[in-house]
Design an enzyme around this catalytic site. Structure first.
Site, short mmCIF file in Angstrom:
data_model
loop_
_atom_site.label_atom_id
_atom_site.label_comp_id
_atom_site.label_asym_id
_atom_site.label_seq_id
_atom_site.Cartn_x
_atom_site.Cartn_y
_atom_site.Cartn_z
N CYS A 1 0.82 -1.23 0.00
CA CYS A 1 0.00 0.00 0.00
C CYS A 1 0.84 1.27 0.00
O CYS A 1 0.33 2.35 -0.29
CB CYS A 1 -0.94 0.01 1.19
SG CYS A 1 -1.99 -1.45 1.25
N ASN B 1 -10.24 -0.27 0.12
CA ASN B 1 -8.78 -0.15 0.14
C ASN B 1 -8.23 -0.67 -1.20
O ASN B 1 -8.34 -1.87 -1.47
CB ASN B 1 -8.25 -0.95 1.32
CG ASN B 1 -6.73 -0.98 1.40
OD1 ASN B 1 -6.04 -0.55 0.48
ND2 ASN B 1 -6.21 -1.48 2.50
N HIS C 1 -3.20 7.08 2.70
CA HIS C 1 -3.64 5.80 2.15
C HIS C 1 -4.99 5.45 2.77
O HIS C 1 -5.17 5.56 3.99
CB HIS C 1 -2.59 4.72 2.47
CG HIS C 1 -3.11 3.33 2.25
ND1 HIS C 1 -3.72 2.95 1.08
CD2 HIS C 1 -3.14 2.24 3.07
CE1 HIS C 1 -4.07 1.68 1.18
NE2 HIS C 1 -3.75 1.24 2.37
O1 UT7 Z 1 -3.76 -1.34 3.60
C1 UT7 Z 1 -3.32 -1.90 4.79
C2 UT7 Z 1 -4.12 -3.06 5.16
N1 UT7 Z 1 -5.09 -3.12 6.15
C3 UT7 Z 1 -5.53 -2.32 7.14
O2 UT7 Z 1 -5.19 -1.21 7.29
C4 UT7 Z 1 -6.53 -2.90 8.11
C5 UT7 Z 1 -6.36 -2.45 9.52
N2 UT7 Z 1 -7.36 -3.05 10.39
C6 UT7 Z 1 -8.68 -2.74 10.33
O3 UT7 Z 1 -9.07 -1.90 9.53
C7 UT7 Z 1 -9.62 -3.41 11.29
O4 UT7 Z 1 -8.89 -4.16 12.25
C8 UT7 Z 1 -10.64 -4.34 10.58
C9 UT7 Z 1 -11.64 -3.50 9.78
C10 UT7 Z 1 -9.93 -5.29 9.65
C11 UT7 Z 1 -11.42 -5.14 11.61
O5 UT7 Z 1 -12.06 -4.26 12.53
P1 UT7 Z 1 -11.95 -4.56 14.10
O6 UT7 Z 1 -12.73 -3.50 14.77
O7 UT7 Z 1 -10.50 -4.68 14.44
O8 UT7 Z 1 -12.75 -5.91 14.23
P2 UT7 Z 1 -12.24 -7.33 14.79
O9 UT7 Z 1 -11.29 -7.97 13.84
O10 UT7 Z 1 -11.82 -7.16 16.22
O11 UT7 Z 1 -13.59 -8.13 14.80
C12 UT7 Z 1 -14.68 -7.78 15.67
C13 UT7 Z 1 -15.79 -8.76 15.44
C14 UT7 Z 1 -15.35 -10.24 15.51
O12 UT7 Z 1 -16.39 -10.97 16.09
P3 UT7 Z 1 -16.35 -11.39 17.64
O13 UT7 Z 1 -15.10 -12.21 17.78
O14 UT7 Z 1 -16.31 -10.09 18.39
O15 UT7 Z 1 -17.60 -12.15 17.82
C15 UT7 Z 1 -15.23 -10.62 14.05
O16 UT7 Z 1 -15.45 -12.00 13.83
O17 UT7 Z 1 -16.34 -8.57 14.12
C16 UT7 Z 1 -16.36 -9.83 13.44
N3 UT7 Z 1 -16.17 -9.55 12.01
C17 UT7 Z 1 -17.19 -9.25 11.20
N4 UT7 Z 1 -18.51 -9.15 11.41
C18 UT7 Z 1 -19.28 -8.80 10.37
C19 UT7 Z 1 -15.01 -9.52 11.32
N5 UT7 Z 1 -15.27 -9.21 10.04
C20 UT7 Z 1 -16.60 -9.03 9.94
C21 UT7 Z 1 -17.46 -8.68 8.88
N6 UT7 Z 1 -18.79 -8.58 9.14
N7 UT7 Z 1 -17.03 -8.43 7.64
#
Ligand code: UT7
Length: 315
Positions: free
Chosen positions: A114, A272, A242
């Site tokens: 990225c 993204n 980004h």
């Molecule tokens: O270009 C560089 C690459 N990437 C990035 O910059 C990404 C950086 N990270 C992020 O943007 C965030 O960490 C994410 C958007 C990827 C995830 O958000 P989060 O607030 O960190 O969520 P999480 O991974 O802690 O997940 C929270 C909950 C989980 O469920 P439980 O364990 O609390 O029951 C996940 O299973 O949300 C669940 N979950 C979803 N639910 C609905 C994960 N993905 C999804 C989804 N829809 N698509």
């Protein structure tokens, strides 16, 4: 000072628009979850006959037209991508062919995920500054087809990414401060993608770890660029981040106590798009009249590698 002046920009967004509701038909997710956690509303994927090269070509052609330059004015072409249509020829060499660039213009790809566009800009800037380029301008492109490396069974990643391309024609300008910072910390655990053709060649990401890395890397990079240029945040008209997650950008705004309107956001529209996100944002800002001739922009990114960086340029 040998800083960067942008002469023209372009972008190409592929035809297939996929909304969050469409994603909810593929994996267990919802429009509400995606918007609240990321700011994304829709993304665009390549349709029939579209690919990395055709997207990049359309963006580059537009950038050259808007810059008012012809192939003979391009002294180097650098493309940032990790999802090129071929291993070789590189995307940059394909553009070299399609745009009829002169044989004297070296053309190659860089992969810094990225942060790729910032690395490509700096490679081009250094070449123009150090060498004896046959022509004064550089064509710099960021283009990705992330739908090719997305695991559409993994809801934690597949809702995040999109395809697209952006391009800029630049030249050196003695009145613009040269202030690029780039960095890397080799780490294949938090963010990786096996090469195309390998088994399970999908993006793997520890989202929380990447988030933590990003909210540290962004402010550090912004401060480092400003220090190098001898400027303050007030001297910069726009910060172009980004686009990985709207919450990351909001976090940085709070941390820097910066005015929100200085930070452009278009993640809602494209998701993204990795190396393409910064040049797409740049082009959109110019087209909408948000970024105007004479203004100073600070570009900042982070990504797989891990990599990060920032640079200053003037329109
Ligand atoms: O270009 C560089 C690459 N990437 C990035 O910059 C990404 C950086 N990270 C992020 O943007 C965030 O960490 C994410 C958007 C990827 C995830 O958000 P989060 O607030 O960190 O969520 P999480 O991974 O802690 O997940 C929270 C909950 C989980 O469920 P439980 O364990 O609390 O029951 C996940 O299973 O949300 C669940 N979950 C979803 N639910 C609905 C994960 N993905 C999804 C989804 N829809 N698509």
């Amino acid at each position: 000072m040998n800083g960067i002046r942008v002469l023209g920009t372009g972008r190409h967004i592929p035809s297939r628009c996929v909304t969050n509701d469409d994603m909810a038909q593929i994996v267990e997710t919802s429009d509400q979850w995606i918007q609240e956690r990321t700011g994304i509303c829709r993304r665009h994927f390549c349709g029939e006959g579209e690919g990395n090269t055709s997207n990049a070509f359309a963006a580059a052609k537009l950038a050259m037209e808007r810059a008012g330059v012809g192939p003979e004015d391009i002294g180097i072409c650098v493309a940032a991508t990790f999802t090129a249509d071929h291993g070789t020829p590189s995307l940059a060499c394909e553009l070299h062919h399609l745009l009829g660039l002169p044989e004297s213009a070296p053309s190659f790809d860089v992969n810094a995920a990225c942060t790729g566009f910032l690395h490509a800009l700096e490679a081009a800037r250094c070449y123009l500054a150090a060498g004896d380029p046959s022509a004064p301008c550089a064509l710099v492109v960021g283009s990705e087809v992330l739908s090719r490396v997305t695991d559409f069974t993994d809801r934690s990643t597949c809702v995040l990414f999109g395809d697209g391309a952006g391009a800029a024609v630049i030249r050196l300008d003695d009145t613009v401060p040269q202030a690029t910072v780039l960095g890397a910390r080799g780490d294949d655990q938090v963010l990786r993608c096996p090469g195309i053709g390998q088994e399970k060649a999908y993006i793997y990401m520890d989202g929380k770890a990447v988030f933590r890395f990003a909210v540290d890397a962004f402010p550090k990079s912004i401060h480092a660029v400003l220090d190098k240029a001898g400027l303050t945040l007030e001297d910069v008209d726009h910060i172009v981040c980004h686009q990985a997650n709207a919450r990351i950008i909001d976090f940085v705004i709070r941390k820097l106590k910066a005015p929100e309107e200085k930070f452009y956001k278009n993640i809602q529209e494209y998701g993204n798009t990795s190396a393409a996100s910064i040049p797409i944002a740049l082009d959109e800002m110019v087209e909408k009249g948000i970024a105007r001739p004479g203004e100073t922009l600070l570009l900042v990114g982070f990504g797989g590698g891990l990599t990060w960086g920032g640079t200053l340029l003037r329109l």
